[in-house]
Every structure is written in structure tokens, then in C-alpha cells.
Write an enzyme that holds these catalytic residues in place. Structure first.
Site, mmCIF file in Angstrom:
data_model
loop_
_atom_site.group_PDB
_atom_site.id
_atom_site.type_symbol
_atom_site.label_atom_id
_atom_site.label_comp_id
_atom_site.label_asym_id
_atom_site.label_seq_id
_atom_site.Cartn_x
_atom_site.Cartn_y
_atom_site.Cartn_z
ATOM 1 N N THR A 45 0.862 -1.184 0.000
ATOM 2 C CA THR A 45 0.000 0.000 0.000
ATOM 3 C C THR A 45 0.901 1.237 0.000
ATOM 4 O O THR A 45 2.033 1.186 0.499
ATOM 5 C CB THR A 45 -0.968 0.004 1.202
ATOM 6 N N SER A 47 1.440 4.251 1.545
ATOM 7 C CA SER A 47 2.146 4.766 2.729
ATOM 8 C C SER A 47 3.057 3.716 3.340
ATOM 9 O O SER A 47 4.148 4.031 3.821
ATOM 10 C CB SER A 47 1.154 5.268 3.780
ATOM 11 N N CYS A 48 2.641 2.464 3.308
ATOM 12 C CA CYS A 48 3.461 1.393 3.884
ATOM 13 C C CYS A 48 4.715 1.157 3.053
ATOM 14 O O CYS A 48 5.813 1.037 3.592
ATOM 15 C CB CYS A 48 2.655 0.095 3.959
ATOM 16 N N HIS A 49 4.533 1.107 1.742
ATOM 17 C CA HIS A 49 5.613 0.745 0.835
ATOM 18 C C HIS A 49 6.582 1.904 0.566
ATOM 19 O O HIS A 49 7.783 1.690 0.450
ATOM 20 C CB HIS A 49 5.021 0.236 -0.484
#
Length: 159
Positions: A45, A47-49
Site C-alpha cells: 500500500t 504509505s506502507c511501501h
């Protein structure tokens, strides 16, 4: 919701091993160790990646130099997705713990409803320092799209 000073509840993660998926319990991961645990809504995703995991990859050596035994990331994804994410992120030396059914996220009270975005039940974004199964530092993001309070730089200031 789990608090500083609480013991992590018993849960089982899945990790990719040489012979395929393997179970690892919270005791397997945290007992007798100082572990930085990162919780994310989902692998790959935005923001995560792009924002959250890269800070821990870039600061891995600095974090470990503070007496930390391991850095682990958990997400409500299956073990195969997390394995692909680990490889795509160049996150060598970081443990990826699949919480495919959100059992761990629910047990610690850090699950969230992502159904409005087609994501189902997910984990809130957080980082924590766990010593021998006890939460010593806990940083939970107000918004799942932010990676500030739970980022590597913020955690480095308090460990």
C-alpha cells in the site's frame, strides 16, 4: 488497546521458510529478545511501501546498534504477499510476520475497519519496542495514511 507495560497476547504468525509457510508464535518472535515491531495496514500500500517500511530498512543498522535483537513487520496479508514485499523492498534482515486473519491485530486492539476502501479488516499503523514480550514503547498513528509518529526516526529518538 494494548498499552506500554502490557504483555503481548499469544498469537500465531506465518513466515516463509525454506520449505514453505511456517508458524511462529509470539513467544518464538519476542521471548528473551528486544524487538522493534512495525504494524502496517498492508504490504505494497502506498504509505506502507513508500513511507513507513523504507525508514526502517534505511535505519536498520542504527536501530540494531541500540541493543535491538530484531526488527519485524506485521501486516494483515498472507505469507506469500509479505514474502514478495520483503524481496521488493530490499528489506534484508527484517522479519516479515503475516497476520492473514488479523488475529494478532485484533488481540492487541490495533485492528481497523478498511472495508470502505475495499481492504476488509486491517492493522492500524504503529511501531513498538517489545522486550521479552512486554511492550516498552508504543507509537500509534492517528491516520492510516501517515507514517510519522510510528516511523523509524521517531522510534530512534526513544529507544
Amino acid at each position: 488497546m494494548i498499552q506500554v507495560g502490557d504483555h503481548l497476547p499469544q498469537a500465531t504468525f506465518r513466515v516463509n521458510g525454506p520449505d514453505g509457510p511456517q508458524a511462529r508464535t509470539t513467544d518464538d518472535v519476542f521471548k528473551g529478545r528486544r524487538v522493534v515491531l512495525i504494524g502496517v495496514p498492508g504490504a505494497f500500500t502506498p504509505s506502507c511501501h513508500r513511507n513507513h517500511l523504507p525508514g526502517f530498512v534505511a535505519n536498520r543498522e542504527q536501530i540494531l546498534a541500540r541493543g535491538i535483537d530484531a526488527i519485524a513487520v506485521t501486516a494483515v496479508n498472507d505469507v506469500f504477499v509479505l514474502d514478495a514485499w520483503a524481496k521488493a523492498s530490499g528489506a534484508e534482515g527484517i522479519e516479515f510476520l503475516a497476520d492473514g486473519n488479523a488475529d494478532f491485530a485484533k488481540a492487541i486492539g490495533l485492528d481497523m475497519d478498511g472495508t470502505g476502501f475495499g481492504l476488509g479488516t486491517r492493522s492500524k499503523r504503529y511501531s513498538m519496542l517489545v522486550e521479552d514480550g512486554v511492550v516498552r514503547v508504543l507509537n500509534v498513528e492517528e491516520s492510516p495514511s501517515k507514517a510519522e509518529a510510528s516511523g523509524a526516526e521517531a522510534l530512534l529518538k526513544v529507544i
